[in-house]
Design an enzyme around this catalytic site. Structure first.
Site, short mmCIF file in Angstrom:
data_model
loop_
_atom_site.label_atom_id
_atom_site.label_comp_id
_atom_site.label_asym_id
_atom_site.label_seq_id
_atom_site.Cartn_x
_atom_site.Cartn_y
_atom_site.Cartn_z
N ASP A 220 0.88 -1.18 0.00
CA ASP A 220 0.00 0.00 0.00
C ASP A 220 0.91 1.22 0.00
O ASP A 220 2.08 1.12 -0.35
CB ASP A 220 -0.96 -0.02 1.19
CG ASP A 220 -2.31 0.63 0.86
OD1 ASP A 220 -2.29 1.81 0.46
OD2 ASP A 220 -3.36 -0.01 1.00
N HIS A 244 2.17 1.39 -3.21
CA HIS A 244 1.30 2.37 -3.85
C HIS A 244 1.89 3.77 -3.75
O HIS A 244 1.19 4.77 -3.94
CB HIS A 244 -0.10 2.31 -3.26
CG HIS A 244 -0.79 1.00 -3.56
ND1 HIS A 244 -2.05 0.69 -3.08
CD2 HIS A 244 -0.40 -0.08 -4.28
CE1 HIS A 244 -2.39 -0.52 -3.50
NE2 HIS A 244 -1.40 -1.01 -4.23
#
Length: 432
Positions: A220, A244
């Site tokens: 993430d 991410h």
């Protein structure tokens, strides 16, 4: 020689500050050497040494932390994390603890709470054993229920050095406060099986927070900057795996919550095998202003979306109902400069896809995965003073780089650096 009255009074006035910084108590945390749960002993030390203390987890010693630790009244404390911590590996037992209201396994709160890990790479680790949790995720799931986040850290005037986290189950660190410096941290959420959903590195909110010289491999955001953040620096870091990236947001999910972020700098960062590198995400219908943001000197290797802005963020697990489609979190004075490296053409995306289309492809039906830049401004007035400079990104296929651009008008963005359209990317400076 006698000192003057003025000098004496000046020295006297600094005495409370000097005393405030002195940590007069040294408290060593006892360990059972793996024979039982050490949580009660740890909690006792935090309670007894909550002020003006140095709390020592001894080097070469293992500690079983089988219950959440809450230390919410700390003041002027240094945590010397030289031992290794171990969270419980019984998933169902931990889920029951989380269901009872314990979202974070560690909660640290108070002014001047420092964290000093060991300089020896073999010590100072928090072992969360997240692999079993990730492997238990069912097909098309986005993570099993009642996963604990690791650490909620709320402080001010603090330094965090050599914090090391191995396989955090979900979020690694929620870092809120002012005047905080983080250096030489490691977040290792590399998975050998199931995707490590929601393993954010640092979720940040506050003023004057700096994270540098750290490594984050996760599934993430490496850093997610939330509303109420000002003067944030993220520099000289390496991030990757299925990261991410360096993210702002998401913002505006609650239309009544006005987002407010200023002065962010992401610089000298290497991004490897990630889904995103530089990323902004806000929800349609949101309100607020994000101003003065720079990503500079960013090196990307095998990254699907190197530069990505969306003001119509979509969550595959959320249903918001009706929203005002014309309302946006406004973006102003954004700069992306000196980006180099490769775009993931052959195996784009990551393991977080649990919908059709994949959440990261939603709203982008003509993706070629040669896109160096994607700018999705919600309206013709929601993006202002965007600047791109020296963007040297190439698809692995060696096709020409492309872009997707919506509503970043030339009138409001005279230094955008390219024509806002969908198609081949050509910097205006390269045209003759």
């Amino acid at each position: 020689m006698p000192i003057s009255k003025g000098i004496f009074l000046s020295l006297l006035s600094t005495l409370p500050l000097a005393l405030a910084g002195h940590r007069s108590h040294r408290c060593v945390v006892p360990s059972s050497n793996g024979t039982r749960d050490d949580s009660p002993a740890i909690a006792k030390v935090f309670a007894q040494c909550a002020t003006d203390s140095i709390i020592v987890f001894q080097e070469g010693v293992d500690y079983n932390v089988f219950q959440p630790i809450k230390a919410e009244n700390l003041s002027n404390v240094e945590i010397r994390m030289h031992g290794n911590l171990h969270l419980p590996q019984n998933i169902s037992a931990v889920q029951e603890i989380v269901k009872a209201g314990n979202s974070y396994w560690f909660t640290l709160e108070g002014p001047r709470v420092d964290w000093t890990g060991s300089e020896d790479i073999n010590h100072g680790w928090i072992n969360s054993y997240g692999q079993a949790w990730w492997d238990a995720n069912p097909p098309n799931g986005t993570g099993i229920e009642n996963r604990p986040h690791l650490l909620s850290y709320t402080t001010s005037d603090a330094t965090i050095k050599y914090m090391r986290s191995r396989k955090p189950i979900a979020h690694n660190c929620r870092l809120h406060g002012d005047d905080i410096t983080v250096t030489h941290a490691i977040v290792d959420a590399y998975s050998t099986g199931g995707f490590p959903f929601n393993t954010d590195g640092f979720d940040v909110a506050g003023t004057n927070i700096r994270i540098s010289d750290s490594v984050m491999y996760n599934g993430d955001d490496a850093i997610a900057v939330g509303s109420g953040s000002h003067d944030i620096v993220f520099e000289r870091n390496t991030i990757g795996y299925q990261s991410h990236g360096m993210s702002i947001g998401s913002l505006g999910k609650d239309p009544t919550d006005f987002a407010n972020i200023t002065n962010l700098r992401f610089e000298d960062v290497t991004v490897i095998d990630a889904l995103y590198a530089a990323r902004f995400k806000s929800w349609t219908g949101g309100q607020g202003l994000v101003k003065n943001v720079t990503w500079k000197n960013i090196r990307v290797f095998n990254v699907t979306f190197p530069i990505f802005v969306t003001q119509s963020y979509w969550d595959q697990g959320a249903n918001r109902g009706d929203v005002d489609e014309s309302s946006s979190v406004m973006m102003e004075d954004f700069t992306w400069s000196d980006f180099t490296g490769s775009i993931n053409t052959y195996q784009p995306g990551d393991g977080s896809c649990a919908s059709d289309p994949c959440w990261y492809n939603a709203g982008l039906p003509n993706l070629q995965h040669t896109e160096a830049i994607i700018l999705e401004c919600n309206t013709a007035t929601s993006c202002k003073n965007f600047v791109t400079e020296n963007i040297q990104l190439y698809p692995q296929s060696m096709d020409a780089p492309h872009l997707i651009c919506m509503n970043a008008t030339a009138e409001l963005n005279p230094r955008l650096g390219f024509d806002c359209r969908n198609g081949m990317y050509t910097a205006l400076s390269e045209r003759h």
